[in-house]
Design a protein around this motif. Structure first.
Motif, short mmCIF file in Angstrom:
data_model
loop_
_atom_site.label_atom_id
_atom_site.label_comp_id
_atom_site.label_asym_id
_atom_site.label_seq_id
_atom_site.Cartn_x
_atom_site.Cartn_y
_atom_site.Cartn_z
N LEU A 6 -18.83 -41.10 -43.31
CA LEU A 6 -19.06 -42.50 -42.30
C LEU A 6 -17.81 -43.45 -42.43
CD1 LEU A 6 -22.86 -43.08 -42.08
CD2 LEU A 6 -21.64 -42.29 -40.28
N ALA A 7 -17.63 -43.58 -43.86
CA ALA A 7 -16.73 -44.68 -44.26
C ALA A 7 -15.34 -44.15 -43.73
CB ALA A 7 -16.52 -44.70 -45.69
N VAL A 8 -14.86 -43.00 -43.90
CA VAL A 8 -13.79 -42.31 -43.30
C VAL A 8 -13.66 -42.49 -41.78
CG1 VAL A 8 -12.16 -40.32 -43.31
CG2 VAL A 8 -13.52 -40.84 -45.45
N ALA A 9 -14.90 -42.05 -41.00
CA ALA A 9 -14.73 -42.36 -39.71
C ALA A 9 -14.64 -43.60 -39.26
CB ALA A 9 -15.96 -41.45 -39.22
N GLY A 10 -15.27 -44.71 -40.03
CA GLY A 10 -14.87 -46.01 -39.66
C GLY A 10 -13.47 -46.56 -40.07
N SER A 11 -12.74 -46.12 -40.74
CA SER A 11 -11.57 -46.55 -41.20
C SER A 11 -10.72 -47.08 -40.24
CB SER A 11 -10.84 -45.52 -42.03
OG SER A 11 -10.38 -44.42 -41.33
N LYS A 12 -10.36 -46.58 -39.03
CA LYS A 12 -9.74 -47.21 -37.93
C LYS A 12 -10.45 -48.51 -37.39
CE LYS A 12 -7.77 -46.32 -33.34
NZ LYS A 12 -7.73 -45.33 -32.20
N GLN A 13 -11.72 -48.47 -37.51
CA GLN A 13 -12.47 -49.67 -36.99
C GLN A 13 -12.32 -50.89 -38.03
OE1 GLN A 13 -13.83 -49.36 -34.01
NE2 GLN A 13 -14.14 -51.67 -33.69
N MET A 14 -12.20 -50.51 -39.32
CA MET A 14 -11.86 -51.56 -40.57
C MET A 14 -10.66 -52.20 -40.22
SD MET A 14 -14.48 -51.85 -42.43
CE MET A 14 -13.45 -52.78 -43.65
N ASN A 15 -9.59 -51.50 -39.96
CA ASN A 15 -8.26 -52.04 -39.85
C ASN A 15 -8.05 -52.87 -38.76
OD1 ASN A 15 -7.05 -50.15 -41.95
ND2 ASN A 15 -6.51 -48.62 -40.55
N ILE A 16 -8.78 -52.61 -37.46
CA ILE A 16 -9.10 -53.56 -36.25
C ILE A 16 -9.92 -54.96 -37.02
CG2 ILE A 16 -10.00 -54.03 -33.97
CD1 ILE A 16 -9.55 -50.87 -33.52
N MET A 17 -10.70 -54.62 -37.75
CA MET A 17 -11.77 -55.92 -38.09
C MET A 17 -10.97 -56.59 -39.08
SD MET A 17 -14.61 -55.70 -36.82
CE MET A 17 -15.79 -56.45 -37.91
N MET A 18 -9.88 -56.03 -39.87
CA MET A 18 -8.94 -57.00 -40.65
C MET A 18 -8.20 -57.94 -39.74
SD MET A 18 -9.98 -56.26 -43.74
CE MET A 18 -8.79 -57.05 -44.49
N LEU A 19 -8.19 -57.76 -38.52
CA LEU A 19 -6.91 -58.44 -37.66
C LEU A 19 -7.80 -60.06 -37.14
CD1 LEU A 19 -5.72 -55.98 -35.17
CD2 LEU A 19 -4.46 -56.80 -37.29
N GLY A 20 -9.24 -60.00 -37.82
CA GLY A 20 -9.83 -61.17 -37.36
C GLY A 20 -10.73 -61.13 -36.13
N ASP A 21 -11.77 -61.79 -36.15
CA ASP A 21 -12.91 -61.44 -35.09
C ASP A 21 -12.28 -61.75 -33.58
OD1 ASP A 21 -14.57 -61.15 -37.30
OD2 ASP A 21 -16.00 -62.95 -36.64
N SER A 22 -11.18 -62.65 -33.51
CA SER A 22 -10.86 -62.79 -32.09
C SER A 22 -9.93 -61.80 -31.65
CB SER A 22 -10.15 -64.12 -31.93
OG SER A 22 -11.01 -65.36 -32.35
N ASN A 23 -9.01 -61.38 -32.35
CA ASN A 23 -8.24 -60.21 -32.24
C ASN A 23 -8.99 -59.05 -32.02
OD1 ASN A 23 -6.03 -62.06 -32.29
ND2 ASN A 23 -5.61 -61.48 -34.37
N ALA A 24 -9.74 -58.75 -32.89
CA ALA A 24 -10.91 -57.54 -32.70
C ALA A 24 -11.47 -57.51 -31.39
CB ALA A 24 -11.64 -57.39 -33.84
N ARG A 25 -12.07 -58.59 -30.72
CA ARG A 25 -12.72 -58.80 -29.62
C ARG A 25 -11.66 -58.38 -28.65
NH1 ARG A 25 -15.22 -63.12 -32.32
NH2 ARG A 25 -17.90 -62.59 -32.61
N ASN A 26 -10.30 -59.22 -28.70
CA ASN A 26 -9.52 -58.66 -27.41
C ASN A 26 -8.87 -57.42 -27.34
OD1 ASN A 26 -9.24 -61.36 -26.95
ND2 ASN A 26 -7.75 -61.97 -28.41
N LEU A 27 -9.12 -56.43 -28.60
CA LEU A 27 -8.90 -55.26 -28.49
C LEU A 27 -10.06 -54.30 -28.17
CD1 LEU A 27 -6.98 -54.99 -31.84
CD2 LEU A 27 -5.93 -54.68 -29.51
N GLY A 28 -11.16 -55.00 -27.63
CA GLY A 28 -12.25 -54.27 -27.18
C GLY A 28 -13.28 -54.02 -28.18
N THR A 29 -13.29 -54.39 -29.40
CA THR A 29 -14.12 -54.11 -30.41
C THR A 29 -15.53 -55.13 -30.46
OG1 THR A 29 -12.55 -53.41 -31.94
CG2 THR A 29 -14.48 -54.05 -32.84
N ARG A 30 -16.59 -54.55 -30.28
CA ARG A 30 -17.90 -55.21 -30.57
C ARG A 30 -17.94 -55.48 -32.00
NH1 ARG A 30 -22.14 -51.68 -27.65
NH2 ARG A 30 -23.47 -53.50 -27.92
N VAL A 31 -17.40 -56.84 -32.41
CA VAL A 31 -17.45 -57.25 -33.71
C VAL A 31 -18.70 -57.34 -34.70
CG1 VAL A 31 -16.81 -59.07 -35.18
CG2 VAL A 31 -15.41 -58.41 -33.03
#
Length: 329
Positions: free
Chosen positions: A206-231
């Motif tokens: 699960l950690a490996v599968a979520g690694s891409k999402q982790m990279n997006i989360m590291m950009l900050g909540d606002s940027n992650a939301r702008n990229l379509g992530t449900r923070v």
């Protein structure tokens, strides 16, 4: 040789080599020294008779494999928590997740010891409840990393008081819970390996599968939301994965601190913050470091064996202070 493209690959290979070397060092070292050739013979032909076979197959090999899985689980759990909370001091032990697992574990060990075979699921329930309470306390129009850490410290202190109260009321049973409180791997065997293995496989995948999402989360909540992530959902799922890994480790090794704090930092300094690489690197380095520390705990004051948690505390406390001195919090 170590250019920007190939450096992470080489670092991963070095960590893998270190994990294998630590495994062999642990199996070979002890009151009876065993050669590499004997280790290979016993592993390949485990039905061979003799004392070396009994020492390797029944004592050292299962304990070593358990140490590697515990180290990998705690390291990856710490890496996930540090990323999702964007705080370099976040780890399962410091923010309360391990304390939740520890409270339920201590309850089974000292209050209802006849049910100690439910230790792993009880630890997971305790860790999950602790994580839920931390989220609940830190929620205010969303969850901020700072509020999570502060709520985690408060919950950890509260749960620690509960553990102390149980040990006070059941003082005649404290000995059975002492190693669990400090963190140790003494007498771990094949049943312990079979207990932690499925949790490790699921959690690490699960950690490996979520690694891409982790990279997006590291950009900050606002940027992650702008990229379509449900923070909030992503943060919840990542925290749940970290909780699963930490709870499985605590149920086997007890309240072992600092692994989730030290290892991700070392890996991040060497390979950077890309979680697609950081997660496997943390797992391998965590396995290597905890296995070496457990071996040192066995042999440093032989025939007296120290809990590995003491060794990790000696290493981890100065590192914690180093982070504070660098003003990273």
């Amino acid at each position: 040789m170590f250019n920007k493209t190939t450096r992470p690959v080489w670092i991963i290979l070095i960590f893998l080599t270190a994990a294998i070397a630590a495994c062999l060092f642990s199996i070979a070292t002890g009151a009876v020294m065993i050669s590499l050739r004997d280790i290979v013979d016993v592993v390949l032909h485990h039905d061979l008779p003799g004392m070396n076979r009994d020492i390797i197959w029944n004592i050292r090999l299962p304990r070593t494999l358990v140490a590697m899985l515990v180290g990998a689980n705690l390291a990856v759990s710490g890496a996930l928590l540090q990323g999702v909370m964007r705080n370099p001091l976040a780890d399962p032990h410091l923010i309360g997740v391990s304390s939740g697992a520890g409270l339920f574990g201590i309850f089974l060990l000292v209050v209802v010891p006849q049910y100690d075979h439910f230790l792993t699921p009880a630890a997971f329930i305790g860790a999950t409840l602790a994580a839920f309470i931390i989220y609940l306390l830190s929620w205010k129009d969303g969850v901020s990393p700072l509020r999570i850490v502060l709520a985690g410290v408060a919950v950890s202190a509260f749960l620690g008081s509960g553990i102390s109260a149980m040990l006070t009321f059941y003082s005649d049973r404290v000995h059975g819970a002492l190693i669990f409180m400090v963190g140790g791997l003494a007498a771990k065997s094949w049943p312990d390996l079979s207990t932690i293995l499925p949790y490790s496989i699921i959690g690490l995948l699960l950690a490996v599968a979520g690694s891409k999402q982790m990279n997006i989360m590291m950009l900050g909540d606002s940027n992650a939301r702008n990229l379509g992530t449900r923070v909030e959902l992503s943060r919840l799922l990542i925290t749940a994965t970290a909780t699963l890994l930490a709870a499985s480790a605590v149920s086997i090794a007890g309240l072992l601190g600092f692994v989730g704090l030290i290892i991700p930092h070392i890996a991040r300094l060497l390979i950077g913050g890309d979680y697609r690489i950081l997660i496997p690197a943390s797992a391998l380095l965590g396995a290597a470091v905890l296995t070496i520390c457990d071996t040192l705990a066995r042999i440093m004051f032989s025939p007296i064996e120290l809990p590995v948690g003491i060794i990790m505390g000696v290493l981890g406390a100065p590192f914690f202070l180093y982070l504070l001195r660098r003003k990273q919090v």
